[in-house]
Write a protein that holds these residues in place. Sequence first.
Motif, PDB file in Angstrom:
ATOM      1  N   PHE A   7       1.017  -1.092   0.045  1.00 14.35           N
ATOM      2  CA  PHE A   7      -0.074  -0.191   0.025  1.00 14.35           C
ATOM      3  C   PHE A   7       1.063   1.294   0.139  1.00 14.35           C
ATOM      4  CE2 PHE A   7      -3.017   2.850   2.656  1.00 14.35           C
ATOM      5  CZ  PHE A   7      -3.819   3.269   1.665  1.00 14.35           C
ATOM      6  N   PRO A   8       1.294   1.797  -1.070  1.00 15.50           N
ATOM      7  CA  PRO A   8       2.276   2.941  -1.127  1.00 15.50           C
ATOM      8  C   PRO A   8       1.388   4.246  -1.290  1.00 15.50           C
ATOM      9  CG  PRO A   8       1.439   2.154  -3.514  1.00 15.50           C
ATOM     10  CD  PRO A   8       0.834   1.424  -2.494  1.00 15.50           C
ATOM     11  N   SER A  10       2.313   8.664   0.475  1.00 17.53           N
ATOM     12  CA  SER A  10       3.409   9.648   0.771  1.00 17.53           C
ATOM     13  C   SER A  10       2.750   9.592   2.421  1.00 17.53           C
ATOM     14  CB  SER A  10       3.207  10.966   0.714  1.00 17.53           C
ATOM     15  OG  SER A  10       3.258  10.964  -0.821  1.00 17.53           O
ATOM     16  N   PHE A  11       1.230   9.464   2.717  1.00 14.29           N
ATOM     17  CA  PHE A  11       0.927   9.359   4.133  1.00 14.29           C
ATOM     18  C   PHE A  11       1.484  10.663   4.903  1.00 14.29           C
ATOM     19  CE2 PHE A  11       1.282   4.906   2.542  1.00 14.29           C
ATOM     20  CZ  PHE A  11      -0.003   4.582   1.987  1.00 14.29           C
ATOM     21  N   GLY A  17      -8.876   8.018   6.089  1.00 16.43           N
ATOM     22  CA  GLY A  17      -9.181   7.243   4.662  1.00 16.43           C
ATOM     23  C   GLY A  17      -8.026   6.217   4.513  1.00 16.43           C
ATOM     24  N   HIS A  18      -6.821   6.485   4.612  1.00 18.83           N
ATOM     25  CA  HIS A  18      -5.710   5.566   4.362  1.00 18.83           C
ATOM     26  C   HIS A  18      -6.148   4.258   5.210  1.00 18.83           C
ATOM     27  CE1 HIS A  18      -3.126   9.322   3.450  1.00 18.83           C
ATOM     28  NE2 HIS A  18      -3.490   8.512   2.240  1.00 18.83           N
ATOM     29  N   ILE A  21      -8.603   1.840   3.850  1.00 18.17           N
ATOM     30  CA  ILE A  21      -8.323   1.333   2.947  1.00 18.17           C
ATOM     31  C   ILE A  21      -7.364  -0.025   3.564  1.00 18.17           C
ATOM     32  CG2 ILE A  21      -6.626   0.963   0.861  1.00 18.17           C
ATOM     33  CD1 ILE A  21      -9.309   2.471   0.398  1.00 18.17           C
ATOM     34  N   LYS A  42       6.553  16.777  -3.202  1.00 17.63           N
ATOM     35  CA  LYS A  42       5.272  17.227  -2.305  1.00 17.63           C
ATOM     36  C   LYS A  42       6.016  17.698  -0.756  1.00 17.63           C
ATOM     37  CE  LYS A  42       1.583  13.938  -3.443  1.00 17.63           C
ATOM     38  NZ  LYS A  42       0.806  13.071  -2.743  1.00 17.63           N
ATOM     39  N   GLY A  89      -6.286   3.388  -3.146  1.00 23.20           N
ATOM     40  CA  GLY A  89      -7.708   3.790  -3.033  1.00 23.20           C
ATOM     41  C   GLY A  89      -8.183   4.702  -4.009  1.00 23.20           C
ATOM     42  N   ARG A  91     -10.704   7.607  -4.889  1.00 22.95           N
ATOM     43  CA  ARG A  91     -11.549   8.753  -4.336  1.00 22.95           C
ATOM     44  C   ARG A  91     -12.430   9.494  -5.364  1.00 22.95           C
ATOM     45  NH1 ARG A  91      -7.144  12.202  -1.377  1.00 22.95           N
ATOM     46  NH2 ARG A  91      -6.137  11.195  -3.208  1.00 22.95           N
ATOM     47  N   THR A 119     -13.086   4.543  -2.221  1.00 24.08           N
ATOM     48  CA  THR A 119     -13.205   5.212  -0.955  1.00 24.08           C
ATOM     49  C   THR A 119     -14.770   5.016  -0.189  1.00 24.08           C
ATOM     50  OG1 THR A 119     -11.482   6.396  -1.652  1.00 24.08           O
ATOM     51  CG2 THR A 119     -12.731   7.389   0.150  1.00 24.08           C
ATOM     52  N   PHE A 123     -15.291   9.576   3.589  1.00 26.77           N
ATOM     53  CA  PHE A 123     -13.791   9.592   3.571  1.00 26.77           C
ATOM     54  C   PHE A 123     -13.206  10.481   2.164  1.00 26.77           C
ATOM     55  CE2 PHE A 123     -13.476   5.790   6.398  1.00 26.77           C
ATOM     56  CZ  PHE A 123     -13.783   6.236   7.567  1.00 26.77           C
ATOM     57  N   ILE A 126     -11.412  13.616   2.070  1.00 26.05           N
ATOM     58  CA  ILE A 126     -10.233  13.774   2.915  1.00 26.05           C
ATOM     59  C   ILE A 126      -8.811  13.413   2.436  1.00 26.05           C
ATOM     60  CG2 ILE A 126      -9.016  13.106   5.233  1.00 26.05           C
ATOM     61  CD1 ILE A 126     -11.885  12.001   6.108  1.00 26.05           C
TER      62      ILE A 126
HETATM   63  P1  ADP Z   1       0.205   9.538  -2.954  1.00 22.53           P
HETATM   64  O1  ADP Z   1       1.146  10.528  -3.038  1.00 22.53           O
HETATM   65  O2  ADP Z   1       0.722   8.272  -3.733  1.00 22.53           O
HETATM   66  O3  ADP Z   1      -1.254   9.929  -3.877  1.00 22.53           O
HETATM   67  P2  ADP Z   1      -1.152   9.519  -0.510  1.00 22.53           P
HETATM   68  O4  ADP Z   1      -0.702   9.280   0.936  1.00 22.53           O
HETATM   69  O5  ADP Z   1      -1.947  10.719  -0.913  1.00 22.53           O
HETATM   70  O6  ADP Z   1       0.034   8.958  -1.524  1.00 22.53           O
HETATM   71  O7  ADP Z   1      -2.337   8.367  -1.008  1.00 22.53           O
HETATM   72  C1  ADP Z   1      -1.802   6.897  -0.826  1.00 22.53           C
HETATM   73  C2  ADP Z   1      -3.226   6.122  -1.150  1.00 22.53           C
HETATM   74  O8  ADP Z   1      -4.264   6.332  -0.457  1.00 22.53           O
HETATM   75  C3  ADP Z   1      -3.633   6.418  -2.753  1.00 22.53           C
HETATM   76  O9  ADP Z   1      -4.014   5.184  -3.277  1.00 22.53           O
HETATM   77  C4  ADP Z   1      -4.809   7.530  -2.370  1.00 22.53           C
HETATM   78  O10 ADP Z   1      -6.030   7.300  -3.547  1.00 22.53           O
HETATM   79  C5  ADP Z   1      -5.388   6.756  -1.043  1.00 22.53           C
HETATM   80  N1  ADP Z   1      -6.153   7.824  -0.378  1.00 22.53           N
HETATM   81  C6  ADP Z   1      -5.841   8.986  -0.042  1.00 22.53           C
HETATM   82  N2  ADP Z   1      -6.590   9.416   0.817  1.00 22.53           N
HETATM   83  C7  ADP Z   1      -7.762   8.666   0.752  1.00 22.53           C
HETATM   84  C8  ADP Z   1      -8.928   8.779   1.514  1.00 22.53           C
HETATM   85  N3  ADP Z   1      -9.487   9.780   2.083  1.00 22.53           N
HETATM   86  N4  ADP Z   1      -9.895   7.512   1.277  1.00 22.53           N
HETATM   87  C9  ADP Z   1      -9.353   6.400   0.704  1.00 22.53           C
HETATM   88  N5  ADP Z   1      -8.099   6.361   0.187  1.00 22.53           N
HETATM   89  C10 ADP Z   1      -7.381   7.472   0.222  1.00 22.53           C
END
Ligand code: ADP
Length: 149
Positions: A7-8, A10-11, A17-18, A21, A42, A89, A91, A119, A123, A126
Amino acid sequence: MKKIAIFPGSFDPFTVGHASIVERGLPLFDEIVIGVGVNESKRAHRTPTQRVEAIGRLYADNPKVRVVAYNDLTIDLARREGAKYILRGLRSVKDFEYERDIANMNDRLAGVETILLFTKPEFSSISSSVVRELMDFGKDVSDFLPHNS
Ligand code: ADP
């Protein structure tokens, strides 16, 4: 053979939301490796090490979840971890085209399959970037972060 998914992301920060998933992905895989990517484009709030530690605390009691940092391609992390799947995920339509292009490329280059989970509606608005912005202005973001983070 163990079914492992990366599950990649930036987090920065890891949101509810993360977490949703991960929770919904757990019944699908034997193991989920949360890959904290170092994304130069970023603006980061916390260092990757701080993010790995914070997310690791959330899943300390779950042997099916591991958290690692990486600064190369997700398919390279997948190879190192023996993972055949990438979990993401979805959205909105805005996410869709980006995810499709990356998923096609990861399949073509490494035969890694991407599993997308829609999603949950609650969420869908978010994002880490919005949460970061609220934090910059001193707002309470506890509703958007997992409880024990
Ligand atoms: P990236 O920089 O790869 O987009 P993120 O940390 O923003 O990294 O997101 C990581 C994963 O989590 C992506 O698949 C993103 O679509 C999903 N994601 C982000 N926010 C949400 C959310 N609110 N609900 C579900 N999935 C999310």
